[in-house]
Design a protein around this motif. Structure first.
Motif, short mmCIF file in Angstrom:
data_model
loop_
_atom_site.label_atom_id
_atom_site.label_comp_id
_atom_site.label_asym_id
_atom_site.label_seq_id
_atom_site.Cartn_x
_atom_site.Cartn_y
_atom_site.Cartn_z
N PHE A 138 31.90 4.74 30.17
CA PHE A 138 31.42 6.35 29.46
C PHE A 138 32.73 6.07 28.02
O PHE A 138 32.26 6.42 26.78
CB PHE A 138 31.20 7.32 30.14
N CYS A 139 33.76 6.12 28.37
CA CYS A 139 34.53 5.69 27.86
C CYS A 139 34.26 4.44 26.59
O CYS A 139 34.58 4.45 25.07
CB CYS A 139 36.51 5.36 28.28
N THR A 140 34.04 3.45 27.15
CA THR A 140 33.91 2.43 25.98
C THR A 140 32.43 2.76 24.87
O THR A 140 33.50 2.69 23.48
CB THR A 140 33.26 1.23 26.34
N SER A 141 31.79 3.70 25.24
CA SER A 141 30.63 3.94 24.20
C SER A 141 31.10 5.08 23.29
O SER A 141 31.05 5.14 22.31
CB SER A 141 29.15 4.53 25.15
N LEU A 142 32.64 5.93 24.15
CA LEU A 142 32.39 6.80 23.70
C LEU A 142 33.52 6.27 21.76
O LEU A 142 33.25 7.15 20.84
CB LEU A 142 33.35 7.74 24.20
N LEU A 143 34.07 5.59 22.16
CA LEU A 143 35.46 4.32 21.56
C LEU A 143 34.52 4.07 20.36
O LEU A 143 35.07 3.35 19.43
CB LEU A 143 36.10 3.42 22.08
N ASP A 144 33.38 2.67 20.94
CA ASP A 144 32.24 2.14 20.17
C ASP A 144 31.67 3.91 18.78
O ASP A 144 31.13 2.76 17.28
CB ASP A 144 30.90 2.08 20.68
N ARG A 145 31.92 4.81 18.75
CA ARG A 145 31.47 5.78 18.10
C ARG A 145 32.16 5.64 16.38
O ARG A 145 33.54 5.86 16.90
CB ARG A 145 31.09 7.29 17.99
N LEU A 160 48.21 11.98 14.89
CA LEU A 160 47.88 12.29 15.69
C LEU A 160 46.52 13.51 15.68
O LEU A 160 46.80 14.58 15.11
CB LEU A 160 48.61 13.63 17.14
N ARG A 161 45.48 12.79 15.85
CA ARG A 161 43.80 13.57 15.85
C ARG A 161 43.58 13.86 17.10
O ARG A 161 43.39 12.54 18.15
CB ARG A 161 42.68 12.75 15.18
N LEU A 162 42.97 14.95 17.61
CA LEU A 162 41.53 14.49 18.64
C LEU A 162 40.63 14.78 17.55
O LEU A 162 40.10 15.69 16.94
CB LEU A 162 41.80 16.05 18.55
N GLU A 163 39.82 13.10 18.96
CA GLU A 163 38.58 13.21 17.39
C GLU A 163 37.21 13.73 18.13
O GLU A 163 36.37 14.65 17.46
CB GLU A 163 38.33 11.26 17.52
N ASP A 164 36.83 13.56 19.33
CA ASP A 164 35.79 14.72 20.49
C ASP A 164 36.50 15.00 21.54
O ASP A 164 37.06 14.76 22.15
CB ASP A 164 35.40 13.50 20.23
N VAL A 175 38.51 12.30 23.54
CA VAL A 175 38.64 10.85 22.70
C VAL A 175 40.33 11.19 21.31
O VAL A 175 40.50 12.20 20.87
CB VAL A 175 37.67 10.33 21.12
N PHE A 176 41.21 10.75 21.72
CA PHE A 176 42.12 10.61 21.03
C PHE A 176 43.03 9.30 19.59
O PHE A 176 41.72 8.65 20.24
CB PHE A 176 43.79 10.67 21.32
N VAL A 229 45.82 3.39 17.00
CA VAL A 229 45.12 2.78 18.52
C VAL A 229 44.31 4.65 18.81
O VAL A 229 44.29 5.56 18.24
CB VAL A 229 46.54 2.90 19.23
N ARG A 230 42.87 4.11 19.23
CA ARG A 230 41.99 5.45 20.00
C ARG A 230 42.11 5.43 21.47
O ARG A 230 42.18 3.64 22.03
CB ARG A 230 41.05 5.06 19.00
N PHE A 231 42.04 6.01 21.86
CA PHE A 231 41.76 6.15 23.60
C PHE A 231 41.30 7.40 23.67
O PHE A 231 41.05 7.62 23.53
CB PHE A 231 43.36 5.61 24.60
N VAL A 232 41.25 7.21 25.04
CA VAL A 232 40.68 8.56 25.82
C VAL A 232 41.09 9.38 27.33
O VAL A 232 41.46 7.85 27.71
CB VAL A 232 38.80 7.50 26.57
#
Length: 263
Positions: A138-145, A160-164, A175-176, A229-232
Motif C-alpha cells: 500500500f505504501c508503494t502504491s501511495l508513492l507511485d501517485r 518538509l512537506r506533508l503530501e497526503d 506521506v512525506f 526523498v519521499r517516504f511513508v
C-alpha cells in the motif's frame, strides 16, 4: 473478587515473561470532583486499578491514547496499564482534596517492562511477512501517485512537506517529502507526529499527544545535498477533532536543524 482478579493477572504476567524495572513508581493524585487525564504514547489495551476507591476509564472498543482517573478519599492504590505495543506502565494512586496537576503525559521511557508471548519462536514467520507485505504494497502504491502538497515548511534550505493523509482499514498513512538544498547533507534523527489540542499560549488547555508509527516505508537515514526523498509513516487509525491539528517535528542528527510543521 478483586484479589482473585489480581492473582490471575499476576500469574498471567509470569507466564508471559514480563521483565520488571527496579525504579520507584510515580504517584498520581486524584479526587471525585475532577477528571485527571493520562496520555500514553500507544493505545491502551488493558488497565486495572487495585482498589474500588479509584476508577480509571478508557475506550475499550476503539483503543485510545488516554484514560480518565477519579478517586475518593481512603486508602491508596495502584494502576496497571498495558498498551497495544505490549509496554507496561504502573503508578501509585493517592487521594488529594486539591490537585496541582490534571494532565499527565506518559513517555515510552516510563514503561516498567514489556509483556510478550512466552515462546516468540512459535509466532509463524509467514504471518509477519504477510503483515509487512500489506503495508509495503500500500505504501508503494501511495508513492507511485503524483505528489500533493497538504502543507509545507522551508527552513535553511530544507523543505518538509506533508503530501497526503490516507485512511485504509485501521491505519492512517502519512506521506512525506523532504528536499535538501542546504549545501550540507541532512542526517535524520527523527520525525515525530503529534495530535495538538488548544493553543500553546494558553498552557492550561494545551495538549500534545504523540502518535507512534507502527511501520515506516523508505524512511531515510540521510538526505544528501540536492536530494529529494519521499517516504511513508503508518499509524494506528485516528480522527482529528474540530479543534485538533497535526504537528510534525523534524530534527537533525548531530546538528541543530529542527523544523516544526502544523496542519
Amino acid at each position: 473478587m478483586k484479589i482473585c482478579k489480581w492473582a490471575l493477572c499476576a500469574m498471567g504476567m509470569i507466564s508471559l515473561n514480563v521483565v520488571w524495572g527496579q525504579r520507584s513508581l510515580d504517584t498520581i493524585y486524584s479526587n471525585e470532583s475532577k477528571n485527571v487525564a493520562l496520555f500514553f504514547p500507544s493505545p491502551i489495551r488493558q488497565a486495572i486499578v487495585g482498589n474500588e476507591n479509584f476508577v480509571f476509564s478508557y475506550d475499550r472498543e476503539e483503543a485510545g491514547y488516554f484514560g480518565l482517573l477519579q478517586g475518593v478519599e481512603g486508602v491508596e492504590s495502584n494502576l496497571l496499564v498495558i498498551t497495544s505495543n505490549h509496554q507496561i506502565y504502573a503508578f501509585v494512586l493517592k487521594y488529594a482534596k486539591e490537585l496541582s496537576q490534571l494532565n499527565h503525559f506518559v513517555r515510552k521511557g516510563d514503561s516498567i517492562g514489556k509483556i510478550g508471548p512466552a515462546k516468540e519462536s512459535e509466532v509463524k514467520e509467514d504471518s509477519l511477512i504477510v503483515g509487512t507485505s500489506h503495508y509495503n504494497m500500500f505504501c508503494t502504491s501511495l508513492l507511485d501517485r503524483k505528489p500533493k502538497d497538504m502543507v509545507t515548511k522551508r527552513k535553511k534550505g530544507v523543505r518538509l512537506r506533508l503530501e497526503d493523509m490516507v485512511y485504509n482499514g485501521r491505519e492512517v498513512y502519512l506521506v512525506f517529502g523532504i528536499r535538501n538544498r542546504s549545501g550540507i547533507d541532512f542526517e535524520l534523527d527523527f520525525l515525530e507526529v503529534f495530535r495538538v489540542n488548544g493553543s500553546a499560549k494558553r498552557r492550561a488547555s494545551y495538549q500534545e499527544i504523540p502518535l507512534e508509527p507502527i511501520y515506516g516505508h523508505n524512511v531515510p537515514n540521510k538526505i544528501k545535498d540536492g536530494e529529494m526523498v519521499r517516504f511513508v509513516h503508518v499509524l494506528p487509525k485516528f480522527v482529528l477533532g474540530d479543534k485538533e491539528r497535526l504537528k510534525l517535528v523534524l530534527e537533525e542528527l548531530h546538528g541543530n536543524r529542527r523544523m516544526e510543521l502544523r496542519r
